[in-house]
Design a protein around this motif. Structure first.
Motif, mmCIF file in Angstrom:
data_model
loop_
_atom_site.group_PDB
_atom_site.id
_atom_site.type_symbol
_atom_site.label_atom_id
_atom_site.label_comp_id
_atom_site.label_asym_id
_atom_site.label_seq_id
_atom_site.Cartn_x
_atom_site.Cartn_y
_atom_site.Cartn_z
ATOM 1 N N SER A 15 27.240 15.993 0.785
ATOM 2 C CA SER A 15 26.572 16.137 -0.520
ATOM 3 C C SER A 15 26.465 14.787 -1.233
ATOM 4 N N LEU A 16 27.348 13.877 -0.918
ATOM 5 C CA LEU A 16 27.277 12.523 -1.487
ATOM 6 C C LEU A 16 26.001 11.798 -1.077
ATOM 7 N N THR A 17 25.504 12.094 0.121
ATOM 8 C CA THR A 17 24.413 11.287 0.688
ATOM 9 C C THR A 17 23.090 12.034 0.828
ATOM 10 N N SER A 18 23.089 13.332 0.526
ATOM 11 C CA SER A 18 21.885 14.138 0.807
ATOM 12 C C SER A 18 20.756 13.870 -0.175
ATOM 13 N N PHE A 19 19.562 13.798 0.366
ATOM 14 C CA PHE A 19 18.370 13.805 -0.481
ATOM 15 C C PHE A 19 17.228 14.430 0.293
ATOM 16 N N ARG A 20 16.239 14.920 -0.453
ATOM 17 C CA ARG A 20 15.143 15.681 0.138
ATOM 18 C C ARG A 20 14.224 14.829 0.989
ATOM 19 N N ASP A 21 13.608 15.469 1.946
ATOM 20 C CA ASP A 21 12.525 14.825 2.680
ATOM 21 C C ASP A 21 11.373 14.554 1.725
ATOM 22 N N ILE A 22 10.508 13.693 2.164
ATOM 23 C CA ILE A 22 9.373 13.323 1.328
ATOM 24 C C ILE A 22 8.385 14.484 1.217
ATOM 25 N N GLU A 23 7.852 14.619 -0.007
ATOM 26 C CA GLU A 23 6.715 15.524 -0.188
ATOM 27 C C GLU A 23 5.561 14.640 -0.650
ATOM 28 N N GLU B 279 0.854 -1.211 0.000
ATOM 29 C CA GLU B 279 0.000 0.000 0.000
ATOM 30 C C GLU B 279 0.876 1.242 0.000
ATOM 31 N N TYR B 280 0.336 2.318 -0.600
ATOM 32 C CA TYR B 280 1.157 3.505 -0.755
ATOM 33 C C TYR B 280 1.657 4.071 0.573
ATOM 34 N N ARG B 281 0.848 3.952 1.612
ATOM 35 C CA ARG B 281 1.298 4.480 2.910
ATOM 36 C C ARG B 281 2.542 3.754 3.424
ATOM 37 N N GLU B 282 2.694 2.488 3.040
ATOM 38 C CA GLU B 282 3.906 1.760 3.433
ATOM 39 C C GLU B 282 5.139 2.318 2.710
ATOM 40 N N ILE B 283 4.922 2.705 1.457
ATOM 41 C CA ILE B 283 6.018 3.277 0.662
ATOM 42 C C ILE B 283 6.496 4.575 1.314
ATOM 43 N N GLU B 284 5.547 5.425 1.661
ATOM 44 C CA GLU B 284 5.905 6.698 2.311
ATOM 45 C C GLU B 284 6.610 6.472 3.644
ATOM 46 N N ALA B 285 6.116 5.504 4.395
ATOM 47 C CA ALA B 285 6.730 5.235 5.701
ATOM 48 C C ALA B 285 8.170 4.755 5.532
ATOM 49 N N ARG B 286 8.392 3.912 4.527
ATOM 50 C CA ARG B 286 9.761 3.411 4.344
ATOM 51 C C ARG B 286 10.682 4.505 3.792
ATOM 52 N N TYR B 287 10.139 5.396 2.975
ATOM 53 C CA TYR B 287 10.947 6.541 2.518
ATOM 54 C C TYR B 287 11.452 7.311 3.731
ATOM 55 N N LYS B 288 10.561 7.541 4.681
ATOM 56 C CA LYS B 288 10.965 8.257 5.906
ATOM 57 C C LYS B 288 12.017 7.461 6.676
ATOM 58 N N ASN B 289 11.880 6.144 6.680
ATOM 59 C CA ASN B 289 12.899 5.314 7.337
ATOM 60 C C ASN B 289 14.257 5.434 6.644
ATOM 61 N N PHE B 290 14.241 5.543 5.312
ATOM 62 C CA PHE B 290 15.491 5.761 4.584
ATOM 63 C C PHE B 290 16.140 7.070 5.028
ATOM 64 N N LYS B 291 15.293 8.062 5.248
ATOM 65 C CA LYS B 291 15.814 9.365 5.680
ATOM 66 C C LYS B 291 16.518 9.218 7.027
ATOM 67 N N SER B 292 15.873 8.526 7.975
ATOM 68 C CA SER B 292 16.529 8.422 9.283
ATOM 69 C C SER B 292 17.694 7.433 9.250
ATOM 70 N N LEU B 293 17.648 6.492 8.326
ATOM 71 C CA LEU B 293 18.759 5.550 8.161
ATOM 72 C C LEU B 293 20.049 6.250 7.751
#
Lengths: 305, 305
Positions: free
Chosen positions: B295-303, A282-296
Motif C-alpha cells: 500500500s506504500l507504493t501502489s498507484f493506479r495504471d494510467i487512464e 510531447e504528451y505521448r512521451e509523458i504517457e510512455a514514461r508514466y507506464k515506465n514508472f509503473k513497471s519500475l
C-alpha cells in the motif's frame, strides 16, 4: 478547471558538471506553469523587469499560459546564479539579485480569483497569505517554501501551512523546519500544524507523501543523464497540480496518480538546461514514461508461504 | 532448499544518538543467516575466537541455523566499533579488531557443497573466490563487498563479480568502484563486468535493482524510530535470498518479491540494537509489513486524458 500559480519568473545562470546556461529562462512560476500546461489551463502571477524579453512571454503564451497576471515594472528581472557539483541533489547559490522581486505585490486579475486550484510557489509567506486572501473558494491550495523563509519568517510560514491543503517541501527543509532528524516524525509534526497533505521531495530519491494516516513512496525515475536539476521541484509540482486540476479527482488514489505525473514531468525537465526539454516534450512521451514508472515499481502481492 | 552463507560473526560496539550497545552480537553472516532463517534452512561458515559465548551459538541454533561451518580457533573474535550520527545512513568506523578473522580460511563442510543458494557476505574477495571453488552447482550465488576491498583488491573483486548472479552493493560503493557519479551509469558499468543482477542499497532511500534491460525501485519502509542501522544490509540480503531459496522462483517477478521481503526484514532489524528485534520477530509481522509495502507504493495504471 484552471490553476493559478504565484511565484517567480527569473533569469538563471546555472553551472553543472555538464555545461553552463547563462541568463536562461527560469523561476518557480515559469517551471510550474509550463509543466502544468500539459494537463490544464494555467494563469500566472509574477513580476519581471524591463529587461525581460518578449520571446519568453511568447513562449509561455505558446503553452496557452494566461500571462495577464505577469506584471512588468521598472528595473531588472530577478536573477539567480547557482552551481551543482556531481551531487546533483543540492544547488550551491552563488548570487541572488532580487531586483524587481523586492517590489512584488501579487495582485490577482479579477478573472483569476475564482480559480479552483492555486499553487503558491516559493515566495515570502506574507505574500503567499496575501494571495490566499484574494482567492474566493479554491478546491485545493498547495504551497512550497524554502530554507530562507523557514529561518526568517517561521511564524508567517506556519500560518500559511495551516491554510493550505498540500505542502511541498524538500527533505532537508522538513527537518530544518521541525528540528526532527527523523523524516517521518518531521512529517507528522508539519501535518499537526494543520496542513492535510505533505509531499517531501528527496531529489534523485523521489518523494514521500504523508497524510495523518497514510504514506506513499514514489521513486525518482532513474536517468542516465541528468544535465540540470534546476526547476525540478516546481516542474514536479506543476505536473502534480496540473493532473489534479485536469481530473478533479482529489481521492488518495487520484493524488497518488498525480504524484507520478509530477515525477514524470520532473524527470524530463532535468534532461536538459532551463526549459529546453519542456519545449520539445510531447504528451505521448509523458504517457510512455508514466507506464515506465509503473513497471519500475511493480511487484506482486504476497502469496502465503 | 537451503542457503550457505560465508561471512563474519562478530562482536559489535555501536553508538547511535539513541543508545549504545557494547560487545553485542554482530557480523554479516549472523545478520544474514538470522534473517534468512525466517524463510529457509541456512548453513553458516564463519570463524570466532575462544571468547565467543555459547549463548550466541545457541541463539543461531534456535533459529535452526546449521553451525557446523562455524570454526572456533584460538584468539579473540572479530570486533567492530562504530558510531552513527543523526544521519543514520552512514556509519563511522572507530575501531576494527580483525583478530581471528585474519586467519579465516572458509572451509565448507562436505554437506554444504551441494548448496543451491550461496551468499558471499563482505569478506576478502580472494576468500569469496575460494568459496566459489568449493560449491558444486549452485542455482544462484550472490555477493556483497565494501569500499575497503574496492580500493585494495579491485582485480580480485572483478573476478568474483564475473562469477556471481547477483551483486549487492551500497550506492556510494557502486560509484567508487566505477568512478561514475551517475548511479544508472555506474550500475550499467558493473553489469557489463559480467554479473547478471545488481542490487544497489541506498539506506533509508531503499534499493534499486538493475539487470541489462530492467530497473526495479523499492523504497525503504518509512519508520518513526530507527535505533541502529547496523546489519541492515545483511538482513536485507538474508530476506532476499531466504525468500528466493524458499520459492525457487528466479523470474524477474519472483526476485522483485524477494527484494520486498528483504526490505521488510531490514526495516524490522533497525528498530532495535543488534539482533534484538529479530529475536522477537514473528512471521505474521513480516507478512503484515509486506502488505504495508504494497500500500506504500501502489498507484493506479494510467487512464488516457
Amino acid at each position: 478547471m484552471s490553476i493559478v500559480v504565484v511565484g517567480t519568473v527569473a533569469f538563471d545562470t546555472v553551472e553543472t558538471p555538464f555545461g553552463k546556461g547563462e541568463n536562461v529562462l527560469g523561476g518557480s512560476a515559469t517551471y510550474f506553469s509550463t509543466s502544468a500546461s500539459f494537463f490544464t489551463d494555467v494563469s500566472l502571477v509574477a513580476v519581471v523587469g524591463e529587461d525581460f524579453p518578449q520571446e519568453h512571454v511568447q513562449f509561455l503564451q505558446s503553452r496557452d499560459i494566461d500571462t495577464a497576471g505577469l506584471q512588468r515594472i521598472p528595473g531588472k528581472t530577478f536573477h539567480w546564479t547557482g552551481k551543482y557539483g556531481y551531487d546533483l541533489n543540492e544547488a550551491q547559490t552563488l548570487d541572488t539579485q532580487l531586483n524587481v522581486l523586492t517590489e512584488f505585490r501579487p495582485n490577482l486579475p479579477e478573472s483569476y480569483r475564482d480559480a479552483e486550484y492555486v499553487f503558491l510557489a516559493n515566495i515570502d509567506p506574507d505574500l503567499q497569505m496575501d494571495v490566499l486572501d484574494q482567492v474566493r473558494a479554491p478546491k485545493l491550495v498547495a504551497c512550497d517554501t524554502m530554507n530562507f523563509w523557514i529561518s526568517s519568517k517561521p511564524e508567517s510560514l506556519k500560518k500559511v501551512l495551516q491554510k493550505v491543503d498540500l505542502v511541498v517541501i524538500n527533505e532537508g527543509e522538513a527537518r530544518q523546519f521541525t528540528g526532527e532528524a527523523n523524516l517521518v516524525k518531521a512529517a507528522r509534526s508539519i501535518i499537526s500544524l494543520g496542513c492535510k497533505r505533505l509531499v517531501v521531495k528527496r531529489g534523485e530519491y523521489g518523494v514521500l507523501m504523508f497524510t495523518k494516516d497514510s504514506v506513499f513512496a514514489a521513486p525518482a525515475y532513474p536517468l542516465e543523464q541528468v544535465f540540470d536539476p534546476t526547476g525540478a521541484g516546481d516542474t514536479f509540482a506543476g505536473g502534480l497540480m496540473g493532473y489534479l486540476a485536469n481530473t478533479g479527482d482529489l481521492s488518495e488514489d487520484g493524488i497518488r496518480q498525480a504524484i507520478i505525473f509530477g515525477s514524470v514531468m520532473a524527470s524530463f525537465n532535468v534532461e536538459d538546461f532551463s526549459l529546453e526539454r519542456m519545449k520539445r516534450l510531447e504528451y505521448r512521451e509523458i504517457e510512455a514514461r508514466y507506464k515506465n514508472f509503473k513497471s519500475l515499481t511493480s511487484f506482486r502481492d504476497i502469496e502465503p508461504l
